[in-house]
Design an enzyme around this catalytic site. Structure first.
Site, PDB file in Angstrom:
ATOM      1  CB  THR A 193      -0.835  -0.209   1.316  1.00  0.00           C
ATOM      2  OG1 THR A 193      -2.039  -0.811   1.131  1.00  0.00           O
ATOM      3  CG2 THR A 193      -1.750   1.415   1.390  1.00  0.00           C
ATOM      4  CD  GLU A 233      -4.140   4.702 -12.589  1.00  0.00           C
ATOM      5  OE1 GLU A 233      -4.436   3.497 -12.648  1.00  0.00           O
ATOM      6  OE2 GLU A 233      -3.350   5.517 -11.980  1.00  0.00           O
ATOM      7  CG  ASP A 260       6.069 -15.269   4.599  1.00  0.00           C
ATOM      8  OD1 ASP A 260       6.194 -14.199   3.839  1.00  0.00           O
ATOM      9  OD2 ASP A 260       6.114 -15.611   5.939  1.00  0.00           O
ATOM     10  CG  HIS A 283       3.364  -1.985 -13.196  1.00  0.00           C
ATOM     11  ND1 HIS A 283       4.034  -1.214 -14.422  1.00  0.00           N
ATOM     12  CD2 HIS A 283       2.262  -1.335 -12.698  1.00  0.00           C
ATOM     13  CE1 HIS A 283       3.404   0.095 -14.153  1.00  0.00           C
ATOM     14  NE2 HIS A 283       2.437   0.125 -13.122  1.00  0.00           N
ATOM     15  NE  ARG A 318      -1.232  -1.513 -13.988  1.00  0.00           N
ATOM     16  CZ  ARG A 318      -1.280  -1.365 -12.917  1.00  0.00           C
ATOM     17  NH1 ARG A 318      -1.407  -2.440 -11.995  1.00  0.00           N
ATOM     18  NH2 ARG A 318      -1.318  -0.421 -12.289  1.00  0.00           N
ATOM     19  CG  HIS A 342       2.536  -4.433  -9.994  1.00  0.00           C
ATOM     20  ND1 HIS A 342       3.154  -3.757  -9.227  1.00  0.00           N
ATOM     21  CD2 HIS A 342       1.219  -3.782 -10.015  1.00  0.00           C
ATOM     22  CE1 HIS A 342       2.320  -2.592  -8.808  1.00  0.00           C
ATOM     23  NE2 HIS A 342       1.436  -2.520  -9.293  1.00  0.00           N
ATOM     24  NE  ARG A 378      -3.889  -4.837  -9.267  1.00  0.00           N
ATOM     25  CZ  ARG A 378      -3.346  -3.561  -9.500  1.00  0.00           C
ATOM     26  NH1 ARG A 378      -4.347  -2.610  -9.148  1.00  0.00           N
ATOM     27  NH2 ARG A 378      -2.126  -3.287  -9.764  1.00  0.00           N
ATOM     28  CG  LEU A 428      -4.658   1.601  -3.224  1.00  0.00           C
ATOM     29  CD1 LEU A 428      -4.274   2.880  -3.468  1.00  0.00           C
ATOM     30  CD2 LEU A 428      -3.985   0.904  -2.012  1.00  0.00           C
TER      31      LEU A 428
END
Length: 498
Positions: A41, A111, A200, A221, A258, A319, A354, A360
């Site tokens: 974040t 975007e 992990d 990315h 992407r 990413h 995504r 977020l």
């Protein structure tokens, strides 16, 4: 071992974990946060997508996300994301986040994959601004924060407690555990993630009997500065930056999703070409690069690059981990008392790819919902009074390192995949972990085993999915196949038998 009791433990201090903890405290519950420190974040540049503009709509946001997700988005979860996301933006502001504005209204940007400029931002450090505001709010609410690392979830059919390490190994007896520990993209050699965010905890969840869903979907990315883990935000291309090869030729529409852009760059590099992002059109268009992208510009200046004049060399890098621990619409896992939010969870909203700046939003939307579910579920949960001891012993050193694993995953399960390479990677990794139960019991070895289990689940799901869909691209099966329009589920028993 000394023990303490905590009713609700939130592991992780990103947007998902902090939202859950703050909402719980506002509901009258007293959570405790366990964190390794700053995670993804904090490093998120671009922004948070939400259809707040009167000319936009949550339906349009829904459809854009569906298109990117290539038929695998959970439609109910996605409706929740785009509708409740509008409400949660006001919570972020209430907790202290100040988004960029023109006068009274928001300065949003476009975007890749979006049909409307709906991405709210704070210059080019939106994640940092959100993290700092929420952390400050948590401190104002006197939410205890422990610096340490989750080592073990102790459970059988229900949760008993956790072990964490802060220089010593400690036991917490807990009623409720919320995992908000981030994704696993640092298991690839080239990554935009801080390497300490290793994913992990997803491996720990696997060992406790929780399912992992869709781990083959790893988003790369397209534009990470060559030789670093600094990404050039998608917002830079949204403002007009171009992608060119070393002959100066454009070779892709910069605002494609992407996965499309990442593969185009990857293929150029495989041909022996270099790829650059050209930010000069942004400056020529009247934007002040230092004002709009201070983090990026400061970093590039330190490298001796002036984007007003120079091209910036970029490569694709792992990413975002789209898959994760299987959860329902309220963050519940299969294990009673254990919940998961954010990148370590798979809520289903992203499908096979995504959409930019939805992560977020997912953290704040599902962190909020998880907190409300925990509030009610706690009335039916109690502390365990079982006692435990460890009889495990071992003296072997693992026959490989974390760097060996990262190279294996990049070379054999990266931007493009193929059956022979995936099968060989599985064979090699399984041979590496054959004697894991004889390894010396150290924090490092436990981390290595658990991220290896996540890597193995990614390899297995990628091998089984004999098609290309979203961010998962198979050279030997380059098209979508209707029979694979379904989710992948990985369980520990099947994983070790595979």
């Amino acid at each position: 071992m000394p023990e303490e009791k905590v009713e609700v433990l939130v592991c992780g201090s990103g947007i998902g974990g902090l939202t859950t903890a703050i909402t719980l405290k506002e509901l009258g519950i007293k959570p405790v946060i366990l964190t390794r420190g700053r995670g993804n974040t904090y490093y998120s540049q671009g922004g948070i997508a939400s259809a707040i503009h009167p000319k936009d709509s949550s339906f349009s946001h829904f459809m854009d996300t569906q298109r990117a997700g290539r038929g695998l988005c959970n439609e109910k979860a996605l409706s929740i994301l785009v509708d409740e996301g509008i409400q949660r933006i006001s919570d972020l502001e209430r907790w202290g986040v100040e988004f960029d504005k023109y006068g009274e209204f928001y300065e949003t940007t476009l975007e890749g994959g979006h049909s409307f400029p709906r991405v709210l931002k704070v210059k080019d450090y939106t994640g940092k601004a959100i993290y700092e505001a929420l952390l400050k709010k948590a401190q104002e609410l006197d939410i205890p924060i422990i610096s340490g690392e989750l080592e073990e979830v102790i459970a059988n059919e229900k949760l008993h407690g956790i072990l964490y390490y802060d220089g010593d190994l400690r036991f917490l007896r807990v009623k409720v555990l919320v995992l908000a520990t981030g994704g696993a993209s640092s298991m690839f050699l080239h990554t935009s993630n801080p390497v300490k965010v290793r994913g992990d905890a997803i491996g720990i969840a696997l060992r406790c009997g929780m399912n992992v869903k869709n781990p083959e979907f790893v988003q790369f990315h397209p534009t990470v500065v060559e030789g670093t883990n600094l990404l050039i935000s998608e917002a830079v291309r949204g403002e007009g930056a171009l992608l060119v090869d070393d002959s100066g030729e454009r070779f892709i529409n910069e605002l494609e999703p992407r996965d499309v852009v990442a593969r185009a760059i990857y293929r150029k590099i495989k041909e022996g070409r270099k790829v650059f992002i050209d930010m000069r059109p942004v400056a020529k268009g009247g934007k002040n690069l230092y004002e709009r992208f201070p983090t990026i510009m400061g970093f590039l200046k330190g490298m001796g690059i002036n984007p007003k004049k120079d091209l910036v060399p970029v490569v694709p890098a792992a990413h975002y981990f789209i898959g994760g621990i299987e959860v329902d619409l309220y963050g519940r896992t299969h294990l009673q008392g254990v919940y998961a939010v954010g990148e370590c969870a798979c809520s289903g909203v992203h499908g096979a790819n995504r959409l930019a700046s939805n992560s977020l939003l997912e953290g704040v939307v599902f962190g909020y919902r998880t907190a409300y579910r925990v509030y009610y579920d706690m009335k039916f949960l109690s502390f365990s009074f079982l006692n435990f001891k460890s009889e495990r012993s071992g003296s072997l050193k693992p026959p490989y390192s974390f760097e060996d694993l990262r190279k294996l995953m990049w070379e054999m399960c990266g931007v493009e995949r193929e059956e022979g390479e995936l099968a060989e990677a599985i064979r090699r990794l399984k041979s590496w972990i054959t004697d894991y139960n004889k390894w010396e019991a150290t924090v490092h070895n436990r981390e290595l085993l658990d991220i290896s289990l996540v890597a193995l689940s990614t390899l297995k799901a990628a091998l089984i999915r004999k098609e290309s869909r979203g961010v998962h691209y198979r050279r030997d099966f380059p098209y979508e196949r209707e029979e694979f329009r379904r989710d992948s589920f990985i369980r520990l028993e099947e994983l070790l038998e595979f």
